[in-house]
Design a protein around this motif. Structure first.
Motif, PDB file in Angstrom:
ATOM      1  N   UNK A 262       0.870  -1.165   0.000  1.00 26.35           N
ATOM      2  CA  UNK A 262       0.000   0.000   0.000  1.00 26.35           C
ATOM      3  C   UNK A 262       0.911   1.219   0.000  1.00 26.35           C
ATOM      4  N   UNK A 263       0.861   1.962  -1.104  1.00 27.81           N
ATOM      5  CA  UNK A 263       1.857   3.008  -1.334  1.00 27.81           C
ATOM      6  C   UNK A 263       1.198   4.380  -1.297  1.00 27.81           C
ATOM      7  N   UNK A 264       1.740   5.244  -0.487  1.00 29.03           N
ATOM      8  CA  UNK A 264       1.315   6.642  -0.464  1.00 29.03           C
ATOM      9  C   UNK A 264       2.397   7.448  -1.151  1.00 29.03           C
ATOM     10  N   UNK A 265       2.016   8.276  -2.131  1.00 24.11           N
ATOM     11  CA  UNK A 265       3.060   8.928  -2.899  1.00 24.11           C
ATOM     12  C   UNK A 265       2.580  10.270  -3.443  1.00 24.11           C
ATOM     13  N   UNK A 266       3.486  11.246  -3.382  1.00 24.34           N
ATOM     14  CA  UNK A 266       3.213  12.544  -4.003  1.00 24.34           C
ATOM     15  C   UNK A 266       3.456  12.458  -5.499  1.00 24.34           C
ATOM     16  N   UNK A 267       4.469  11.704  -5.856  1.00 25.71           N
ATOM     17  CA  UNK A 267       4.851  11.581  -7.253  1.00 25.71           C
ATOM     18  C   UNK A 267       3.908  10.598  -7.954  1.00 25.71           C
ATOM     19  N   UNK A 268       2.760  11.139  -8.425  1.00 23.53           N
ATOM     20  CA  UNK A 268       1.700  10.284  -8.940  1.00 23.53           C
ATOM     21  C   UNK A 268       2.145   9.497 -10.164  1.00 23.53           C
ATOM     22  N   UNK A 269       2.928  10.129 -10.996  1.00 28.66           N
ATOM     23  CA  UNK A 269       3.368   9.487 -12.221  1.00 28.66           C
ATOM     24  C   UNK A 269       4.090   8.184 -11.930  1.00 28.66           C
ATOM     25  N   UNK A 270       5.070   8.276 -11.046  1.00 31.84           N
ATOM     26  CA  UNK A 270       5.833   7.080 -10.670  1.00 31.84           C
ATOM     27  C   UNK A 270       4.945   6.046 -10.001  1.00 31.84           C
ATOM     28  N   UNK A 271       4.091   6.536  -9.105  1.00 33.68           N
ATOM     29  CA  UNK A 271       3.254   5.617  -8.346  1.00 33.68           C
ATOM     30  C   UNK A 271       2.318   4.849  -9.263  1.00 33.68           C
ATOM     31  N   UNK A 272       1.737   5.553 -10.225  1.00 31.26           N
ATOM     32  CA  UNK A 272       0.789   4.884 -11.117  1.00 31.26           C
ATOM     33  C   UNK A 272       1.484   3.879 -12.028  1.00 31.26           C
ATOM     34  N   UNK A 273       2.744   4.148 -12.315  1.00 26.66           N
ATOM     35  CA  UNK A 273       3.499   3.197 -13.125  1.00 26.66           C
ATOM     36  C   UNK A 273       3.648   1.867 -12.398  1.00 26.66           C
ATOM     37  N   UNK A 274       3.857   1.973 -11.090  1.00 28.25           N
ATOM     38  CA  UNK A 274       4.119   0.787 -10.292  1.00 28.25           C
ATOM     39  C   UNK A 274       2.830   0.078  -9.875  1.00 28.25           C
ATOM     40  N   UNK A 275       1.808   0.872  -9.590  1.00 28.50           N
ATOM     41  CA  UNK A 275       0.609   0.325  -8.961  1.00 28.50           C
ATOM     42  C   UNK A 275      -0.281  -0.395  -9.958  1.00 28.50           C
ATOM     43  N   UNK A 276      -1.121  -1.315  -9.416  1.00 26.10           N
ATOM     44  CA  UNK A 276      -2.153  -1.830 -10.297  1.00 26.10           C
ATOM     45  C   UNK A 276      -3.524  -1.289  -9.918  1.00 26.10           C
ATOM     46  N   UNK A 277      -3.646  -0.766  -8.731  1.00 27.46           N
ATOM     47  CA  UNK A 277      -4.903  -0.194  -8.285  1.00 27.46           C
ATOM     48  C   UNK A 277      -4.587   1.168  -7.682  1.00 27.46           C
ATOM     49  N   UNK A 278      -5.450   2.150  -7.854  1.00 25.70           N
ATOM     50  CA  UNK A 278      -5.148   3.464  -7.283  1.00 25.70           C
ATOM     51  C   UNK A 278      -6.414   4.141  -6.800  1.00 25.70           C
ATOM     52  N   UNK A 279      -6.230   4.922  -5.758  1.00 23.48           N
ATOM     53  CA  UNK A 279      -7.335   5.698  -5.190  1.00 23.48           C
ATOM     54  C   UNK A 279      -6.862   7.123  -5.067  1.00 23.48           C
ATOM     55  N   UNK A 280      -7.775   8.040  -5.414  1.00 21.34           N
ATOM     56  CA  UNK A 280      -7.446   9.452  -5.299  1.00 21.34           C
ATOM     57  C   UNK A 280      -8.196  10.054  -4.127  1.00 21.34           C
TER      58      UNK A 280
END
Lengths: 237, 290, 341
Positions: free
Chosen positions: A191-209
Motif C-alpha cells: 500500500x503506497x502513499x506517494x506525491x509523485x503520482x506518475x511514478x506511483x501509477x506506473x508501479x501500482x495496479x490499483x489506485x485511489x485518489x
C-alpha cells in the motif's frame, strides 16, 4: 477470494478533528495499491489507521480477519510492516541493529540470516555502513534502510509512506526499481502513499485518489494514467 | 600519600554505589525522559526487605537475590499502576506522581520497619588487611559487585535481543511499535531493572551508612550529580560520572570542605554541570523542539 | 488534556474565579466584606491552639502562592521553595535575635534578600527545562539544613540548636492576646500579598508569564524578553514564599535547620497541586490542605500519615488535576448553567 487488505467505511482523525470520512479500499496479495492526493488529503492518516497508530471507526480486515482497534505491535506481528513518514529509523542505533529490529518478532533464525544477506545484495551500500549509526547515513541510504527494515519483518503487507520524499531523482529511480523487485520476489502486497503520482501509477495496479478525507476516484492504475481529465484536475501533470 | 590513595580507593567504592543509582536513573530517563525522584526511596525499601530476610535467618546471598527479584517486581508494578495512566500528562503531573511515590514509599518503609537506625550486614569480611590496609574487604567487595552488575547490564543491553528491544523502545517508541515491540512491556521491564539495580546499590551501601528510612537521600543527590556529569542520556557516561563524583566527594570531604557539607558538594556539582555543560561530559546536546 | 499548554485544560482559562470583570461594584464590596468577616471570625471562634494552626495554614497558603507564581503561572517547576521559606525565616530570626530588630523592620529586609536569592537561582534556572530545574531545586532543598548547620554560619544561625525569638506584642489599644495578634498580622500581610499577586497575574505581566509558559517560542517572537520575565518571576515568587517564612519564624518563635528539610518544599508542592495549579484561590486551599490533611491522614491511620498523604497527592493528580480550585470552578459553572436554563 477476498483481498489481502480490505478497508470499509474507515473514519479516523486526531482528537476531535476528523481527517478520514469513510474510505473503502483494497490491497491484493502481490499487488500494489497507490493512495494519491494532495497534502492533507488523508494519505498518511490512512496508513496510520491501518497499522493501529490512531483510533479508527469502520472495518479493517487483513487476510480475512478484523484488525481494527488492535495495538500497533500486534498488527506488526501479524505481518504488516510500515515505513512511516519520516522513515522511522532508529537514528541512535547502528545499521546492524536496525536490521535486527526489523526482524525482531521473527523466530526463524536461519531465515532471518538469509534475509539479511538478501538485503545486503539489494542494498550493498547498507552493508558498507553496517556498524555505522543510522543517523549518519545520507537521506537515500536512510530510506533504503527503512525499506530493508520493513522487509525484514517478512511482511504480507507493506505500507510505504512517501518513499520518494526529499530524495534526488536518481535515488528515487533506484528505490522504485527496488519496489518492483519487492513486488516480484516477495509476493507481499504494497500500500503506497506517494506525491509523485506518475511514478506511483506506473508501479501500482490499483489506485485511489483522496481529497480531504474522501475517495474521489478509484480504479485500475493503468486506466487512471490514461484518463487525461483526472490527471489534469487531480494530479496536476 | 597513603592517605590520598586510601581516599581515592574509598571514593571508587562509594562511586560504584553512585554509579549504580545513576544508571538506574538514566535507564528510566532514557525511556521516558522522567527523573525518578523516588529512586532513592525505592532502593531503601529494597534494602529493608533484605534486612528483614537476613534477620529472619535467610542466608545473605539468598536474601540478596530474593531482594533483587522482589524489587524488580515492585518497580515494574509501579510503572504499570502509577506511571502508565499519566504517560501523556504534562511534566508537572509526572513530578507530582514521583513526589507522591517518594512520600508513600519513604513513609511506608518507616511505618513497616521503624525509624530506628539498623545495622546491615556485609558479606565481605577478611581476617587480614588487604593491599597493606589500604582498602577494607567491604570496599573491595562492593566495588567488585558493582562492576559485575554494570558489566551484566552492559552485556544485556548491548548483546541481547530483549536489551535491543528496550533500547529501541526508549529511543523511538513509535518505530518500536511498528517493528512489533510491546513498548509498554519494555517500560515496565526498564522500571523493574532500575529498581533491581537500585536495590543492589542500597544493599551495598547500607553496611557503611547504616540503614534507616532516609538513608538514600544523599546518595540520590550524588547519583543525580554523577548522571548529569556523565550525561543523563548516556548510561556509560553516567556510570563514569558516578565513579568520578564518588572520588571527588571523598577528596573534597577529606581535604577541602570537611564532611558536613557533603550534600552541598553534590549541589555544586549539579549546578556547575548544568551551567557549564548541560549535556554532561559524554551526553549528546539535544536541541529543544519548537 | 491539552498538551500544548502543558497544563490541564481550564487551568489557564480562568485564573481569577472570584471577581470577574463586569461584576457590579456592590457585589465586589459584599465579597470583600464577607472575606473580612470570614478572616476575622476565627479570632472569636477558635481557642489558641486551633488559632495557631489556622495561622500556620495562612502562612503555608502564602508560601504556596509564591510557588504558584513561578511554577503554576510561569511553568518553571520548583521542588525547592522550602529553601526560600528557610531564607525568609532565618532573615527575620537573625535580625530579631542578634540585632534586636523589631519584627516589622525585618520584613522588608527578608523580602529583599529572598528576592535577590530568587533572582540568583532564576539565572541558572533559565537554562534548565522541566525536569532538570525540578532536579536542581530538589538538590538545593536537600542541601539547605546542612548549609544552615555549617560552622561558617553557625554563629549567626545558631547551628543545630537554632534560634529562639519572641512574638511581637500586640499594640496596647487592641484588646487581643499575642496569639490573636500574630493571627491578625499574618492574615493582613497575606491578604495584601494575595491582592497584589492577583493584580499582577490578571494584568499584562500575568498574561506574559502564562504566554511564556504555554507558547515560549511565540512569546519570544512577539518580542517578550523571556529571560528577564522568568528570572523576575523567580524573584517575586521567592519574595512571597520568603515572607511566609518570616511570618512562620515569629508565629512558631523558633527556627532550626531540621525544620527546613526537603519536606517543606515537598509540602508546598503538594499544597499547590492539591489547591490548584495556577490559581490564586487554589493557593489558599493549598495552605489549608497541607496543614489539615496530614491531621486527617493521621486520624485515618495513626501509623502512616505520610503514606496517606502521598496516596492523596497521587489520587488528586489522577482524578482532579486542577485541584480544589478547579473543582470549585466546575461546580460554580454547573450551578450557573443550572440557574440560567
Amino acid at each position: 477470494m477476498p483481498a489481502l487488505l480490505e478497508v470499509r467505511g474507515l473514519k479516523a482523525g486526531y482528537g476531535p478533528t476528523h481527517v478520514l470520512h469513510g474510505l473503502d479500499f483494497d490491497v491484493d496479495a502481490g499487488g500494489v495499491t497507490a493512495l494519491l492526493g494532495a497534502n492533507g488529503a488523508g494519505k498518511t492518516t490512512s496508513l496510520r489507521a491501518v497499522s493501529g497508530m490512531i483510533r479508527t471507526e469502520g472495518e479493517i480486515r487483513f487476510q480475512g480477519e478484523s484488525i481494527a482497534g488492535q495495538a500497533t505491535e500486534a498488527i506488526a506481528q501479524r505481518g504488516i510492516a510500515h515505513v512511516p513518514d519520516g522513515r522511522g529509523t532508529f537514528m541512535e542505533l547502528t545499521v546492524e541493529e536496525n536490521f535486527r529490529l526489523g526482524a525482531y518478532v521473527r523466530t526463524d533464525k536461519a531465515d532471518v540470516q538469509r534475509d539479511f544477506e538478501r538485503m545486503w545484495e539489494w542494498f550493498p551500500r547498507l552493508r558498507q555502513r553496517w556498524r555505522q549509526q543510522a543517523g549518519t547515513l545520507s537521506g537515500g541510504e536512510q530510506q533504503m534502510l527503512a525499506i530493508a527494515r520493513a522487509l525484514l519483518l517478512k511482511p504480507r503487507l507493506l505500507l510505504l509512506d512517501e518513499p520518494s520524499f526529499g530524495l534526488a531523482p536518481l535515488i528515487v529511480q533506484e528505490i522504485f526499481a527496488i519496489m518492483r523487485r519487492i513486488r516480484e520476489e516477495s509476493g507481499a502486497g504494497i500500500l503506497l502513499v506517494e506525491q509523485n503520482a506518475n511514478l506511483a501509477l506506473e508501479l501500482a495496479d490499483r489506485a485511489y485518489l483522496l481529497e480531504t478525507g474522501r475517495i474521489v476516484v478509484s480504479g485500475l492504475a493503468a486506466e487512471i494514467r490514461q484518463d487525461e481529465s483526472i490527471r489534469r484536475s487531480y494530479l496536476g501533470y | 600519600m597513603d592517605g590520598l590513595a586510601h581516599q581515592i580507593i574509598a571514593g571508587i567504592a562509594t562511586g560504584g554505589i553512585y554509579a549504580s543509582v545513576a544508571l538506574a536513573l538514566v535507564m528510566i530517563y532514557q525511556a521516558t525522559h522522567h527523573i525518578n525522584f523516588a529512586q532513592g526511596e525505592m532502593a531503601t525499601l529494597s534494602t529493608f526487605i533484605a534486612w528483614y530476610l537476613v534477620t529472619e535467618g535467610v542466608p545473605y546471598w539468598l536474601a540478596f537475590f530474593a531482594t533483587i527479584g522482589i524489587s524488580f517486581v515492585i518497580g515494574a508494578l509501579i510503572e504499570r499502576i502509577l506511571l502508565r495512566p499519566v504517560q501523556n500528562a504534562p511534566p508537572l503531573t509526572h513530578v507530582g506522581v514521583f513526589i507522591g511515590l517518594l512520600l508513600i514509599i519513604g513513609n511506608a518503609t518507616g511505618w513497616i520497619f521503624g525509624y530506628t537506625t539498623k545495622v546491615f550486614p556485609t558479606p565481605f569480611v577478611s581476617d587480614r588487611p588487604l593491599m597493606g590496609g589500604l582498602v577494607s574487604a567491604h570496599e573491595l567487595g562492593t566495588t567488585a559487585v558493582t562492576l559485575v552488575v554494570l558489566m551484566l547490564i552492559f552485556v544485556f543491553f548491548r548483546y541481547t535481543k530483549l536489551g535491543l528491544g528496550m533500547r529501541a523502545a526508549a529511543y523511538n517508541p513509535r518505530s518500536a511499535r511498528l517493528v512489533g515491540i510491546n513498548v509498554g512491556m519494555m517500560l515496565a521491564l526498564g522500571w523493574g531493572l532500575a529498581a533491581a539495580v537500585g536495590a543492589i546499590a542500597g544493599m551495598m551501601v547500607a553496611p557503611v551508612v547504616f540503614l534507616d528510612p532516609t538513608m538514600m537521600l544523599g546518595i540520590l543527590l550524588y547519583a543525580f550529580a554523577g548522571a548529569l556529569l556523565g550525561g543523563i542520556d548516556n548510561p556509560g557516561g553516567a556510570v563514569l560520572g558516578g565513579f568520578a563524583v564518588g572520588v571527588l566527594e571523598n577528596l573534597a570531604g577529606a581535604y577541602v570542605v570537611g564532611t558536613e557539607l557533603k550534600l552541598t558538594v553534590a549541589l555544586i556539582i549539579i549546578i556547575s554541570v548544568l551551567l557549564v555543560r548541560p549535556a554532561g561530559l559524554f551526553g549528546r546536546v539535544v536541541l529543544s523542539r519548537v | 488534556m491539552s498538551s500544548a499548554t502543558g497544563l490541564p485544560e481550564g487551568v489557564a482559562a480562568a485564573p481569577v474565579p472570584v471577581a470577574e470583570a463586569g461584576t457590579p461594584a456592590w457585589q465586589r464590596l459584599l465579597l470583600v466584606a464577607g472575606g473580612v468577616i470570614l478572616a476575622l471570625a476565627p479570632l472569636w471562634l477558635l481557642e489558641s491552639f486551633h488559632l495557631f494552626q489556622l495561622t500556620m495554614a495562612v502562612i503555608m497558603a502564602l508560601a504556596v502562592l509564591g510557588l504558584n507564581i513561578v511554577t503554576g503561572y510561569n511553568g518553571q517547576i520548583s521542588l525547592g521553595h522550602g529553601a526560600f521559606f528557610a531564607v525568609g525565616a532565618y532573615c527575620t530570626a537573625i535580625l530579631m535575635s542578634h540585632f534586636d530588630w523589631s519584627f516589622w523592620w525585618t520584613l522588608p529586609v527578608s523580602a529583599a534578600v529572598c528576592a535577590t536569592v530568587g533572582f540568583g537561582i532564576g539565572f541558572p534556572a533559565l537554562r534548565l527545562a522541566g525536569h532538570y530545574l525540578a532536579l536542581t531545586t530538589f538538590a538545593l532543598a536537600v542541601a539547605v539544613p546542612q548549609l544552615l548547620k555549617h560552622k561558617a554560619v553557625e554563629d549567626w544561625t545558631g547551628g543545630v540548636q537554632g534560634l529562639f525569638l519572641v512574638k511581637p506584642d500586640p499594640p496596647a489599644f487592641l484588646p487581643v492576646t499575642p496569639d490573636q495578634w500574630i493571627y491578625l498580622v499574618v492574615v493582613s500581610i497575606a491578604a495584601v500579598l494575595f491582592f497584589l499577586t492577583w493584580n499582577l497575574i490578571r494584568g499584562r505581566i500575568g498574561r506574559a508569564l502564562m504566554a511564556t509558559r504555554d507558547h515560549p517560542t511565540a512569546a519570544e517572537a512577539m518580542g517578550m524578553d523571556i529571560a528577564s520575565l522568568k528570572t523576575k518571576a523567580f524573584a517575586v515568587s521567592a519574595l512571597v514564599t520568603g515572607i511566609a517564612g518570616s511570618l512562620s519564624a515569629v508565629a512558631i518563635e523558633f527556627v532550626a535547620p531540621d525544620s527546613f528539610t526537603i519536606f517543606v518544599s515537598i509540602t508546598l508542592f503538594v499544597g499547590m497541586v492539591a489547591g490548584g495549579v495556577a490559581s490564586i484561590l487554589g493557593s489558599l486551599f493549598g495552605g489549608l490542605f497541607v496543614l489539615f490533611v496530614p491531621n486527617i491522614a493521621e486520624s485515618i491511620s495513626k501509623a502512616a500519615p505520610g503514606v496517606i498523604y502521598g496516596i492523596i497527592l497521587i489520587g488528586l493528580l489522577f482524578v482532579m488535576p486542577d485541584g480544589f480550585a478547579g473543582l470549585l470552578r466546575r461546580l460554580t459553572a454547573r450551578l450557573r448553567r443550572g440557574g440560567t436554563s
